[in-house]
Design an enzyme around this catalytic site. Structure first.
Site, PDB file in Angstrom:
ATOM      1  N   ILE A  46     -12.355  45.402  91.267  1.00 45.78           N
ATOM      2  CA  ILE A  46     -10.973  44.921  91.220  1.00 45.78           C
ATOM      3  C   ILE A  46     -10.780  43.856  90.158  1.00 45.78           C
ATOM      4  O   ILE A  46      -9.668  43.383  89.966  1.00 45.78           O
ATOM      5  CB  ILE A  46     -10.528  44.366  92.597  1.00 45.78           C
ATOM      6  CG1 ILE A  46     -11.468  43.274  93.069  1.00 45.78           C
ATOM      7  CG2 ILE A  46     -10.426  45.482  93.603  1.00 45.78           C
ATOM      8  CD1 ILE A  46     -11.034  42.632  94.380  1.00 45.78           C
ATOM      9  N   GLY A  47     -11.819  43.464  89.451  1.00 42.45           N
ATOM     10  CA  GLY A  47     -11.649  42.499  88.374  1.00 42.45           C
ATOM     11  C   GLY A  47     -12.976  42.144  87.755  1.00 42.45           C
ATOM     12  O   GLY A  47     -14.044  42.425  88.310  1.00 42.45           O
ATOM     13  N   LYS A  48     -12.897  41.541  86.572  1.00 46.53           N
ATOM     14  CA  LYS A  48     -14.121  41.112  85.905  1.00 46.53           C
ATOM     15  C   LYS A  48     -13.828  39.888  85.051  1.00 46.53           C
ATOM     16  O   LYS A  48     -12.677  39.619  84.675  1.00 46.53           O
ATOM     17  CB  LYS A  48     -14.692  42.223  85.031  1.00 46.53           C
ATOM     18  CG  LYS A  48     -13.813  42.571  83.816  1.00 46.53           C
ATOM     19  CD  LYS A  48     -14.491  43.604  82.947  1.00 46.53           C
ATOM     20  CE  LYS A  48     -13.627  43.897  81.692  1.00 46.53           C
ATOM     21  NZ  LYS A  48     -14.275  44.843  80.786  1.00 46.53           N
ATOM     22  N   GLY A  50     -16.046  36.838  82.194  1.00 47.19           N
ATOM     23  CA  GLY A  50     -17.063  36.805  81.155  1.00 47.19           C
ATOM     24  C   GLY A  50     -18.464  36.943  81.702  1.00 47.19           C
ATOM     25  O   GLY A  50     -19.349  37.498  81.054  1.00 47.19           O
ATOM     26  N   MET A  51     -18.681  36.434  82.918  1.00 42.34           N
ATOM     27  CA  MET A  51     -20.030  36.427  83.481  1.00 42.34           C
ATOM     28  C   MET A  51     -20.193  37.340  84.692  1.00 42.34           C
ATOM     29  O   MET A  51     -21.312  37.722  85.023  1.00 42.34           O
ATOM     30  CB  MET A  51     -20.411  35.005  83.908  1.00 42.34           C
ATOM     31  CG  MET A  51     -20.582  34.035  82.770  1.00 42.34           C
ATOM     32  SD  MET A  51     -20.926  32.387  83.397  1.00 42.34           S
ATOM     33  CE  MET A  51     -22.382  32.718  84.410  1.00 42.34           C
ATOM     34  N   GLY A  52     -19.126  37.660  85.346  1.00 49.64           N
ATOM     35  CA  GLY A  52     -19.272  38.424  86.574  1.00 49.64           C
ATOM     36  C   GLY A  52     -18.154  39.407  86.798  1.00 49.64           C
ATOM     37  O   GLY A  52     -17.219  39.518  86.010  1.00 49.64           O
ATOM     38  N   VAL A  54     -15.943  41.423  90.278  1.00 50.84           N
ATOM     39  CA  VAL A  54     -15.646  41.372  91.705  1.00 50.84           C
ATOM     40  C   VAL A  54     -15.294  42.765  92.173  1.00 50.84           C
ATOM     41  O   VAL A  54     -14.543  43.492  91.501  1.00 50.84           O
ATOM     42  CB  VAL A  54     -14.484  40.410  91.996  1.00 50.84           C
ATOM     43  CG1 VAL A  54     -14.193  40.356  93.489  1.00 50.84           C
ATOM     44  CG2 VAL A  54     -14.817  39.016  91.498  1.00 50.84           C
ATOM     45  N   ASP A 165      -8.996  22.543  89.746  1.00 53.43           N
ATOM     46  CA  ASP A 165      -8.230  23.649  89.144  1.00 53.43           C
ATOM     47  C   ASP A 165      -7.248  24.245  90.148  1.00 53.43           C
ATOM     48  O   ASP A 165      -7.085  25.454  90.241  1.00 53.43           O
ATOM     49  CB  ASP A 165      -9.177  24.733  88.626  1.00 53.43           C
ATOM     50  CG  ASP A 165      -8.469  25.682  87.655  1.00 53.43           C
ATOM     51  OD1 ASP A 165      -7.512  25.227  86.971  1.00 53.43           O
ATOM     52  OD2 ASP A 165      -8.841  26.865  87.581  1.00 53.43           O
TER      53      ASP A 165
END
Length: 607
Positions: A46-48, A50-52, A54, A165
């Protein structure tokens, strides 16, 4: 990176954490059936970032869907792995209902780290703020959710963690009232809390530059431009929970005004440093924003953190204090609107029908609406119309009040009549003195004066006066006076004064009407005159070339006595008329004073 949010109203998933881009259609397509450590069956990405990446996965062991984040890099450095695990560790140690729980931290078959989280369903605060229709998410509900976010952030602060954040994208309102704070990837751990896997003085993200692959030491701005506190923008090394309070103040401003406090990007950084009017009412004058909320926003976003609201809990308490009062205000406004609707309905019915019940209901309901909410549109206007426009039919209460007033006036007039009769009885000895030979007339006159006095006493004492009998006795008195002094000489003046008194007395029978009184007293004068003309009675007045000659029975040629009594009669007649006129004027003035006073009171009531 935070948890993944599935919005059940749309087929796609939304990534709500920084450093992660929403996947393309291909990325969101179901993956080939794979498993992770033999427990999680991967369903789709469902998403990405730079490092990982999901993914949605199914926990075969427990039988639930979860969100899994795992590293994508083929050969990550130890620092990259430490940063990844730090996010999971920080999020996992914050066991709070508004912070997404971490179920497991581990490594996959390739040795890369991952962690499993609760899968969410709901809407991000950013999406809710952008919707104009607030039926599903009214302002009170959003503000209460915001207060829960503040408490979750306070929970983290107490445990030495600063989020750094916070923003509307990182707050989720669940479908069943849940509230979640996401994305603890750039959180700062104060004081090197136990379990921190990384040097607490080193931050592992630089969101201002878009980098995320290299460690960034203190002194670099961390956060999202437009939501960062001035000390964050300056890269201060001693960031504490007040930086999150500032960001929460920015979120509250956006909830209330519908627009961000600061612009995005570098302009937002400059705006935070320069300071800005943080009153949402000034940014959105078309919205009804309470002064209390204006003050909260200003206090939460003070550029000097020493002047800022000290804790997230205090911010939550101030919002809840407002909501507790605002909830009562909302209830009063709702009740006022209902009362006004019923008042308008009754008013319209009353305009079409002459029923006084609807007028009474309209006044009562309109007054209740105005009392509950003086600012309600139309309430004051309707109250004014109902107060100033009398009903077409007299309400029973008003009729009863008028009757009571008439009884009081009748008794006061009867009392005045008693004193007038006493004064006249004092005058009768002069008649005996003026004309001893006409004693029979004086005796009859005195007798009827006593009868008239008895009638006045009865009117004054009776529960319901019957002044009609007084009209009859007064008429007989005028007949007697007309015979004693000639119908044209004295009787008309006496009749005029008596007529004025009787007509001004409230009428409780047809005998008290102006027409009836005129007819009866006119007859009392004209009948004796007519009987004289036809010879039944002796003539008391004749006219010849020398003038008018009066031969009244009680005038026997005693000039001095006659002149004295005549002068006293004239003075008495004038005085009686003046006394009655003065009473009339005082009564009219008092009525006018009361009317003006009521009008003044209404003007104070209705703006």
């Amino acid at each position: 990176m935070g948890a993944m949010l599935e919005d059940e109203t749309e087929p796609a998933y939304t990534v709500v954490a920084p450093h992660t881009t929403e996947g393309s259609a291909a990325e969101r397509a179901p993956l080939a059936a794979t498993s992770l450590v033999g427990r999680y069956r991967i369903v789709r990405r469902i998403g990405k970032g730079g490092m990982g990446e999901v993914m949605v996965a199914h926990d075969e062991q427990i039988g639930r869907d979860v969100a899994i984040k795992r590293m994508r890099a083929a050969a990550p450095t130890e620092r990259q792995i430490a940063r990844f695990l730090r996010e999971a560790s920080v999020q996992g140690r914050l066991e709070h209902p508004a912070i997404v729980p971490v179920h497991e931290i581990g490594r996959d078959e390739e040795g890369l780290p991952f962690f499993a989280m609760k899968r969410l369903a709901g809407s991000s605060l950013a999406k809710i703020i952008g919707v104009n229709d607030r039926e599903e998410f009214p302002l009170q509900r959003v503000l209460r959710a915001f207060a829960e976010v503040c408490l979750a952030v306070e929970f983290a602060h107490v445990r030495g963690i600063v989020h750094r954040d916070l923003k509307p994208d990182n707050v989720i309102l669940g479908d069943f009232g849940e509230v979640y704070v996401l994305d603890w990837g750039v959180a700062k751990v104060l004081g090197g809390a136990s379990g921190d896997t990384v040097d607490p003085d080193v931050d592992f993200a630089d969101v201002t530059s878009g980098s995320g692959e290299h460690a960034t030491k203190a002194g670099t701005a961390i956060g999202t431009p437009g939501y960062m506190a001035p000390e964050q923008v300056r890269g201060a090394a001693d960031i504490d929970g007040r930086a999150d309070v500032y960001t929460l103040g920015c979120m509250l401003f956006e909830i209330l005004s519908g627009t961000p406090l600061h612009p995005p990007g570098k302009l937002g950084l400059a705006s935070a440093l320069a300071g800005i009017d943080a009153r949402p009412s000034q940014r959105a004058p078309d919205r009804e924003i309470a002064p209390e909320l204006d003050a909260i926003c200003v206090a939460a976003t003070a550029a000097d953190r020493e002047a800022r609201i000290a804790t997230a809990r205090e911010l939550s308490d101030r919002v809840l204090e407002f909501l507790d009062g605002d909830r009562d205000l909302a209830l009063r406004r709702n009740l006022a609107s209902q009362h006004l609707a019923r008042a308008r309905q009754a008013f319209e019915v009353d305009k079409q029908d002459s029923g006084d019940v609807d007028q009474r209901v309209a006044i009562r309901e309109a007054a209740s609406a105005l009392a509950l909410d003086p600012t309600l549109d139309g309430a004051a206007e309707l109250v004014g119309r109902l107060m100033l426009e009398p009903p077409r039919t007299t309400p029973p209460e008003v009729a009863d009040a008028l009757t009571a007033d008439d009884i009081r006036i009748a008794k006061e007039t009867a009392k005045a009549g008693i004193w007038a009769i006493i004064a006249t009885l004092c005058f009768t000895p002069l008649l005996w003195w003026m004309a001893p030979a006409a004693s029979r007339y004086v005796a009859v006159f005195t007798g009827f004066l006593l009868v008239n006095g008895a009638m006045c006493i009865q009117v004054n004492r009776a529960k319901l006066p019957k002044p009609g009998f007084v009209v009859i006795t007064n008429t007989i008195l005028v007949v007697i006076i007309a015979r004693m002094f000639s119908p044209i000489l004295i009787a008309p003046g006496v009749a005029a004064v008596l007529a004025m008194a009787m007509v001004l007395t409230p009428r409780f029978s047809p005998l008290g009407s102006g027409i009836t009184v005129t007819a009866m007293l006119g007859t009392a004068i004209l009948v004796p005159w007519a009987l004289e003309r036809v010879g039944v009675l002796s003539v008391t007045m004749s006219v010849d070339r020398a003038g008018i000659l009066f031969r009244a029975p009680v005038i026997e040629g005693q000039e001095t006595r006659t002149m004295i009594v005549g002068a006293l009669y004239a003075i008495g007649l004038i005085a009686g008329a003046s006394i009655m006129a003065s009473a009339m004027r005082a009564r009219a003035r008092e009525s006018a004073r009361r009317l003006h006073l009521q009008a003044w009171q209404l003007r104070q009531l209705v703006p």
